[in-house]
Design an enzyme around this catalytic site. Structure first.
Site, PDB file in Angstrom:
ATOM      1  N   GLU A 160       0.786  -1.458  -0.316  1.00 24.08           N
ATOM      2  CA  GLU A 160       0.371   0.411   0.029  1.00 24.08           C
ATOM      3  C   GLU A 160       0.525   1.204   0.235  1.00 24.08           C
ATOM      4  O   GLU A 160       1.862   1.604   0.921  1.00 24.08           O
ATOM      5  CB  GLU A 160      -0.577   0.009   1.067  1.00 24.08           C
ATOM      6  CG  GLU A 160      -1.989   0.795   1.446  1.00 24.08           C
ATOM      7  CD  GLU A 160      -2.449   1.014   0.018  1.00 24.08           C
ATOM      8  OE1 GLU A 160      -3.547   0.213  -0.219  1.00 24.08           O
ATOM      9  OE2 GLU A 160      -2.019   2.698  -0.551  1.00 24.08           O
ATOM     10  N   ALA A 224      12.030   4.969   0.937  1.00 21.72           N
ATOM     11  CA  ALA A 224      13.645   5.024   1.556  1.00 21.72           C
ATOM     12  C   ALA A 224      13.644   6.460   0.483  1.00 21.72           C
ATOM     13  O   ALA A 224      14.514   6.939   0.905  1.00 21.72           O
ATOM     14  CB  ALA A 224      14.426   4.337   1.434  1.00 21.72           C
ATOM     15  N   PHE A 225      13.214   6.097  -0.891  1.00 18.64           N
ATOM     16  CA  PHE A 225      13.861   7.380  -1.535  1.00 18.64           C
ATOM     17  C   PHE A 225      12.858   8.276  -1.205  1.00 18.64           C
ATOM     18  O   PHE A 225      13.565   9.545  -1.390  1.00 18.64           O
ATOM     19  CB  PHE A 225      13.393   7.083  -3.050  1.00 18.64           C
ATOM     20  CG  PHE A 225      13.717   6.379  -3.855  1.00 18.64           C
ATOM     21  CD1 PHE A 225      14.507   5.110  -3.878  1.00 18.64           C
ATOM     22  CD2 PHE A 225      14.677   6.612  -5.122  1.00 18.64           C
ATOM     23  CE1 PHE A 225      15.827   4.490  -4.289  1.00 18.64           C
ATOM     24  CE2 PHE A 225      15.571   5.945  -6.313  1.00 18.64           C
ATOM     25  CZ  PHE A 225      15.918   4.554  -5.254  1.00 18.64           C
ATOM     26  N   CYS A 275       6.249   4.392   9.271  1.00 19.23           N
ATOM     27  CA  CYS A 275       7.432   4.224   8.561  1.00 19.23           C
ATOM     28  C   CYS A 275       8.329   4.054   7.984  1.00 19.23           C
ATOM     29  O   CYS A 275       9.048   3.294   7.502  1.00 19.23           O
ATOM     30  CB  CYS A 275       5.818   3.903   7.180  1.00 19.23           C
ATOM     31  SG  CYS A 275       4.494   2.701   7.471  1.00 19.23           S
ATOM     32  N   PHE A 337       2.649  14.350  13.252  1.00 25.29           N
ATOM     33  CA  PHE A 337       3.659  14.282  12.329  1.00 25.29           C
ATOM     34  C   PHE A 337       3.590  14.530  11.129  1.00 25.29           C
ATOM     35  O   PHE A 337       4.483  14.874  10.583  1.00 25.29           O
ATOM     36  CB  PHE A 337       4.051  12.281  12.199  1.00 25.29           C
ATOM     37  CG  PHE A 337       3.491  11.332  11.624  1.00 25.29           C
ATOM     38  CD1 PHE A 337       2.298  11.254  11.386  1.00 25.29           C
ATOM     39  CD2 PHE A 337       4.199  11.859  10.205  1.00 25.29           C
ATOM     40  CE1 PHE A 337       2.095  10.470  10.490  1.00 25.29           C
ATOM     41  CE2 PHE A 337       3.454  10.651   8.903  1.00 25.29           C
ATOM     42  CZ  PHE A 337       1.926   9.784   9.264  1.00 25.29           C
ATOM     43  N   LYS A 338       2.482  14.853  10.554  1.00 25.29           N
ATOM     44  CA  LYS A 338       2.277  16.090   9.312  1.00 25.29           C
ATOM     45  C   LYS A 338       0.559  16.056   9.655  1.00 25.29           C
ATOM     46  O   LYS A 338       0.176  15.842  10.196  1.00 25.29           O
ATOM     47  CB  LYS A 338       2.251  15.112   8.170  1.00 25.29           C
ATOM     48  CG  LYS A 338       1.314  13.860   7.887  1.00 25.29           C
ATOM     49  CD  LYS A 338       1.514  12.889   6.994  1.00 25.29           C
ATOM     50  CE  LYS A 338       1.287  13.359   5.651  1.00 25.29           C
ATOM     51  NZ  LYS A 338       0.923  12.776   4.584  1.00 25.29           N
ATOM     52  N   ARG A 432       8.360  23.943  10.197  1.00 22.97           N
ATOM     53  CA  ARG A 432       7.487  23.786   8.735  1.00 22.97           C
ATOM     54  C   ARG A 432       8.060  24.854   8.193  1.00 22.97           C
ATOM     55  O   ARG A 432       7.306  24.540   6.704  1.00 22.97           O
ATOM     56  CB  ARG A 432       6.409  23.451   9.088  1.00 22.97           C
ATOM     57  CG  ARG A 432       6.191  22.325  10.081  1.00 22.97           C
ATOM     58  CD  ARG A 432       6.725  20.612   9.137  1.00 22.97           C
ATOM     59  NE  ARG A 432       6.663  19.753  10.188  1.00 22.97           N
ATOM     60  CZ  ARG A 432       6.573  18.666   9.634  1.00 22.97           C
ATOM     61  NH1 ARG A 432       6.844  18.167   8.689  1.00 22.97           N
ATOM     62  NH2 ARG A 432       6.006  17.433  10.172  1.00 22.97           N
TER      63      ARG A 432
END
Ligand code: NAD
Ligand code: UGA
Length: 458
Positions: A160, A224-225, A275, A337-338, A432
């Site tokens: 997902e 990761a990217f 994640c 976290f966002k 931010r």
């Protein structure tokens, strides 16, 4: 009513709940059942107060629940009654034994596989929805096909890619759907069945298929990217602060190169979420396992920079506020976290709050959706912490405000009104880069953005 397909999802979390709600919404001809070992979660899914906040989710659940979407506790019945099983249980970082702090903890995953084997009375397609290390499907197959009898299991990988806060749109209009399978006849048949489910609303050209290992690995590599881009821009933000360059201008100039692209180049106090860190640690662990230490070191540096960025933020607060935070009141604008989620897992705000408390500061936390989780995250932590829904009240008498989540409401606050109630000199640390820094400076704040020259009255 006779349903065309009967689908089960094991794991009613941030992925299982929204994903199944979207399938139910788009495919009224299918019956979707979601189970979880946590009975509270299931009763929340059946209530008016869903267990997660996600824009647009309530409406879709309300339209489908009790019609073709069901949340139940009975895992045994769920497995017996359904032929297609998504598994969306949590796969956190291991905290014990071999691989502690790096490898994925596959215990929930493996228990699920054993339950599927125990209760199945007919052949099933089992779909990995959770994010898993490459080659996990092999373990799943070995467990499921251990007993040789007339029942067979095809394991598919269907990772997902939704992001929290935009999950419903991501599910409705995905960039791609990835389905990996074995290249045997039954593997290819199972793959076709899953393609058909998504083809109810996703254009065929966006549904891509691959071998099962490529699919498993692509999910971790995608995360990761994405995280690497954030660490790259954050690393450059540190250089901007030394050279009077402006990170927003640099990101714009760099991102306009179509080969690079403009997304995910917002410098910040660091990335959070359940994640990115876990999946990169898992990638690093896999690389080391296969003897690829240079590759492992490369990816590990993405996490090191993220930690460094959070440390830099604290360092900036401490040094600009006369090297002591003891007894100073600091207001945290945002704990999620966002933006647009109540999720606080791995939120930089947790680290920042703990470090401020170690410095003996008093902290006041405000957030439109995450205060319940913030309370749980800081339960038992020593020091003065309070929680306040109203940002104006939260900032009263504070020496500083730190913006930690990019909630839209913070952009449009009356900062003159806020400044008037604060202790002077009043500092604003914009983790931010969402505020109008010049305007806040003109009001009287000392303003410390990320990757831009500070605006101070000293
Ligand atoms: P979560 O913790 O919100 O939900 C997982 C659920 O699984 C929990 O409710 C838990 O009680 C349940 N569970 C665990 N073991 C079980 C068992 N044996 N039987 C039944 N239920 C069980 O986790 P999540 O955020 O939904 O993530 C799930 C997976 O999806 C992870 O592998 C994650 O990496 C991946 N993922 C998450 C996101 C995201 O935005 N959160 C996005 C993409 C992929
Ligand atoms: C991320 C990925 O975007 C999803 O594709 C993936 O499915 C998911 O992880 C997962 O596997 O769990 P998510 O963590 O929900 O989704 O949210 P993101 O939008 O990716 O943001 C992650 C973190 O990076 C947040 O803390 C965010 O504030 C931060 N971020 C993001 C930045 O600091 N700068 C940016 O430019 C973008």
């Amino acid at each position: 009513m006779i349903f065309e397909k009967k689908i089960l999802c094991i794991g009613a979390g941030y992925v299982g709940g929204p994903t199944m709600a979207m399938i139910a919404y788009k495919c009224p001809q299918y019956r979707i059942t979601v189970v979880d070992i946590n009975p509270t979660r299931i009763s929340e899914w059946n209530s008016d107060e869903l267990p997660i906040y996600e824009p647009g989710l309530d409406e879709i659940v309300r339209a489908t629940r009790g019609k073709n979407l069901f949340f139940i506790n009975n895992i045994e019945a769920g497995i017996k009654d359904n032929d297609i099983i998504f598994v969306s249980v949590n796969t956190p970082t291991k905290t014990f034994g071999v691989g502690s702090g790096m490898a994925a903890d596959l215990q929930y995953w493996e228990k699920t596989a054993r339950q599927i084997l125990q209760y199945s009375e007919s052949s099933k397609i089992v779909i990995e929805k959770s994010t898993l290390p490459v080659k996990t499907a092999l373990a799943m197959e070995n467990i499921l096909n251990y007993k040789s009898n007339s029942i067979s299991f095809d394991v598919l990988s269907n990772p997902e890619f939704l992001a929290e806060g935009t999950a419903m749109n991501d599910l409705e209009n995905p960039d791609r759907i990835l389905i990996g399978s074995r290249e045997t006849q039954s593997g290819m048949d199972a793959r076709k069945t899953l393609v058909e489910i998504y083809a109810n609303w996703v254009p065929r050209e966006k549904i891509i298929t691959s071998n099962i290992w490529s699919s498993e690995l692509s999910k971790i590599v995608s995360n990761a990217f994405l995280a690497q881009r954030i660490s790259s821009i954050n690393a450059i933000s540190a250089l901007c602060e030394k050279t009077d360059a402006d990170i927003t201008e640099v990101a714009k100039a760099v991102g306009m190169d179509s080969r690079i692209g403009s997304k995910f180049l917002n410098a910040s106090v660091g990335f959070g979420g359940s994640c990115f860190k876990k999946d990169i640690l898992n990638l690093v662990y896999l690389c080391r396992h296969y003897g690829l230490s240079e590759v492992a070191d490369y990816w590990e540096s993405v996490i090191r920079i993220n930690q460094y960025q959070q440390e830099r933020f604290i360092w900036s607060m401490l040094t600009t506020m006369f090297n002591t935070l003891a007894d100073k009141k600091i207001c945290l604008f945002g704990f999620a976290f966002k933006a647009n989620t109540g999720d606080t897992r791995e939120s930089p705000a947790i680290f920042i709050a703990r470090r401020l408390l170690e410095e003996k500061a008093e902290i006041i936390i405000t957030d439109p959706k995450a205060l319940r989780n913030a309370r749980a995250d800081l339960a038992g932590v020593e020091g003065k912490v309070s929680f306040e829904g109203d940002p104006y009240r939260a900032a009263e008498k504070c020496h500083a405000i730190a913006v930690l989540t990019e909630w839209d409401i913070y952009r449009n606050l009356d900062f003159q009104k806020i400044y008037d109630t604060m202790t002077k000199p009043a500092s604003l640390f914009d983790g931010r880069n969402i505020l109008d820094h010049k305007r806040c400076f003109d009001i009287g704040f000392n303003v410390y953005p990320i990757g831009k020259p500070p605006l101070t009255h000293f």
